[in-house]
Design an enzyme around this catalytic site. Structure first.
Site, mmCIF file in Angstrom:
data_model
loop_
_atom_site.group_PDB
_atom_site.id
_atom_site.type_symbol
_atom_site.label_atom_id
_atom_site.label_comp_id
_atom_site.label_asym_id
_atom_site.label_seq_id
_atom_site.Cartn_x
_atom_site.Cartn_y
_atom_site.Cartn_z
ATOM 1 N N GLY A 199 28.754 49.569 0.429
ATOM 2 C CA GLY A 199 27.512 48.789 0.427
ATOM 3 C C GLY A 199 26.277 49.529 -0.028
ATOM 4 N N ARG A 249 30.303 36.865 -4.681
ATOM 5 C CA ARG A 249 31.745 36.729 -4.451
ATOM 6 C C ARG A 249 32.275 35.381 -4.945
ATOM 7 N NH1 ARG A 249 32.042 39.569 1.533
ATOM 8 N NH2 ARG A 249 32.289 41.703 0.769
ATOM 9 N N GLY A 300 35.627 48.298 2.952
ATOM 10 C CA GLY A 300 36.671 48.945 3.766
ATOM 11 C C GLY A 300 37.913 49.265 2.968
ATOM 12 N N LYS A 336 27.684 60.533 8.552
ATOM 13 C CA LYS A 336 28.584 61.307 9.402
ATOM 14 C C LYS A 336 29.839 61.787 8.690
ATOM 15 C CE LYS A 336 27.325 59.269 13.833
ATOM 16 N NZ LYS A 336 27.858 58.575 15.026
#
Length: 397
Positions: A351, A41, A374, A198
Site C-alpha cells: 500500500g 479494482r 498480503g 519494523k
C-alpha cells in the site's frame, strides 16, 4: 509456473457456450453511505469479464467485500454498488444474484454478479461441501484475484480443486509472469528495497531475499535496526534492538555471497515526529541521543539511486522515509525517480509503495505494479501461494 490460462481457452474457442465462474477482487473502498470512493479494482476486472463475454460464455463473477459474518447477510455487505459501477464500465446492466450457491441461471452472452461470496457458510475455511457446490455451478473456473491468492478459501481454492477446468485470468497470469521474471529468472544485478517500520514484520522476507538478491536496500525503521547492528547510534529512532542478531545474520548471509546491505552514510533527523519538525541532515556517525531518524540523507539516496540505475531487476516494497512529510520525502522521491529512470525490470507492491508511486507520478515507468498487498509479501517471503499451487496442480492433470 505452469498454469492454464483463460486467454488461451478463449482463443481456442473452448469457452464458447460454457458456464464461466470468475473470482475477481472487487473489494473496493466505500464511504459511510456505501458509495465507492476508488474503483481501480473494478476497472482491473473488466478485461477478464469482457474476454469471457466475447468468447460466448455464460458468465458469473463474484468477490468478497469488507468483512461480513458468514451466514448473516447485511445490506452493507452487498455488492450492489459494485454491480452498478461494473455495469457503467461495460455499458450493460449487471444483475445481482443472491442465495446462489445451489444454482444460477445464466445463458451464453449473459453476465451476472453473485452476491458477496464471504457471506456463504464455509467460505473462509474452504468447507468441502461448499467447494463441491461451487464447482458444480461452472464448466470453467477462472481465478483473477491476486489479492486473495494467499488465502485457501471456497471461491479461491476449493472451487479450483473440483471444477472441470481451473485456470488463471489475465490479471493473475500477469502477476505470475511478473513474479517469475523478478524472482525466478531475474536479470542481474537483482536489487530489492524492503522498507517499513519494523524488522519483525519483514524478517522472513529479508531472510528469503538475502540468499537471492545482489543488493538488499533497507529503509524506514528497518534501516535503523540495521544501523544499530552495524554499530551506529540512532538516538531515539524507531528500531527493534532485540532483533540485532537477525539483522547481523542477514548482513552476513549477503556478505558471504559477495552481496551487500548498504548501510546509510547520512540521515535526515528531527527532534519530534511531525510534519513541521525541523529537518537536519547529519552523517550517520553523528546522530544525537535525542534525534529521530526520519529519512535517508542525500548522499545515501544518491548512492542507492546509482545502484538502482545499474540494476537488471528491482523489487520494491516500502518507502525509505516518512515520505508523507515534505521535509522527509527526499529519499523515497530520489529512489522512486531512480527506479523510473532505470532500464531494469521493476516490480512494486504494498500500500505505501503504491502511494509513493502515485505521489511521484511514475506508474508508467514501473515494470509491474502488484495489486495484492498480503499476497505480494508472501511471494517475497518465498512462500508458494495456495492459488498458484492448486492451479499448477490442475494444469499438470
Amino acid at each position: 509456473m505452469n498454469v492454464l490460462r483463460f486467454s488461451d481457452l478463449c482463443a481456442s474457442g473452448k469457452a464458447r457456450g460454457q458456464r464461466v465462474f470468475i473470482r475477481a477482487d472487487l473489494n473496493v473502498p466505500q464511504d459511510d453511505h456505501g458509495a465507492i470512493t476508488e474503483d481501480t479494482r473494478i476497472r482491473a476486472s473488466v478485461p477478464c469479464i469482457q474476454m469471457a463475454l466475447d468468447a460466448g460464455a455464460a458468465v458469473m463473477v463474484t468477490s468478497h467485500l469488507g468483512r461480513p459474518t458468514e451466514g448473516e447477510f447485511k445490506p452493507a455487505d452487498s455488492l450492489a454498488p459494485v454491480a452498478k459501477r461494473l455495469g457503467e464500465l461495460l455499458g450493460r446492466e449487471v444483475p445481482l444474484v443472491s442465495n446462489w450457491v445451489d444454482g444460477v441461471q445464466v445463458a451464453p452472452g449473459q453476465l451476472v454478479m453473485l452476491e458477496n461470496c464471504r457471506v456463504n457458510k464455509g467460505e473462509k475455511k474452504n468447507a468441502p461441501e461448499l467447494a463441491h457446490k461451487l464447482a458444480a455451478l461452472c464448466d470453467i473456473f477462472v481465478h483473477d484475484a491476486f489479492g486473495t491468492a494467499h488465502r485457501a478459501e471456497g471461491t479461491t481454492y476449493g472451487i479450483a480443486q473440483f471444477a472441470p477446468i481451473a485456470c488463471a485470468g489475465p490479471l493473475l497470469a500477469a502477476e505470475i509472469d511478473a513474479i517469475s521474471k523478478a524472482l525466478a529468472n531475474p536479470k542481474r544485478p537483482l536489487a530489492a528495497i524492503v522498507a517499513g517500520s519494523k524488522v519483525s514484520t519483514k524478517l522472513t522476507i529479508l531472510k528469503s531475499l538475502a540468499s537471492n538478491v545482489d543488493q538488499l536496500i533497507v529503509g524506514g525503521g528497518i534501516a535503523n535496526t540495521f544501523m544499530l547492528a552495524a554499530g551506529l547510534k540512532i538516538g531515539k529512532s524507531l528500531a527493534e534492538p532485540d532483533l540485532l542478531a537477525e539483522a547481523k545474520a542477514v548482513i552476513e548471509i549477503m556478505k558471504a555471497r559477495g552481496a551487500e546491505v548498504p548501510i546509510p552514510t547520512d540521515v535526515v533527523c528531527a527532534k519530534t515526529f511531525a510534519a513541521d519538525a525541523v529537518a537536519t541532515v547529519k552523517k550517520a556517525t553523528e546522530v544525537a541521543d535525542d534525534d529521530l531518524i526520519l529519512d535517508i540523507g542525500p548522499e545515501t539516496a544518491a548512492k542507492l539511486a546509482a545502484q538502482l540505475k545499474a540494476a537488471g531487476t528491482i523489487v520494491w516494497n516500502g518507502p525509505v522515509g516518512v515520505f508523507e512529510f515534505a521535509a522527509f520525502e527526499n529519499g523515497t522521491k530520489v529512489i522512486a525517480h531512480a527506479i523510473a529512470e532505470s532500464s531494469a525490470f521493476s516490480i512494486a507492491g504494498g500500500g505505501d509503495t503504491l502511494a509513493a508511486i502515485a505521489k511521484y507520478g511514475i506508474e508508467k515507468q514501473v515494470g509491474y505494479i502488484s495489486t495484492g498487498g498480503g499476497a505480494f509479501l508472501e511471494v517475497l517471503e518465498g512462500k508458494t501461494l495456495p492459488a498458484f499451487e492448486i492451479l499448477t496442480r490442475r494444469a499438470a492433470g
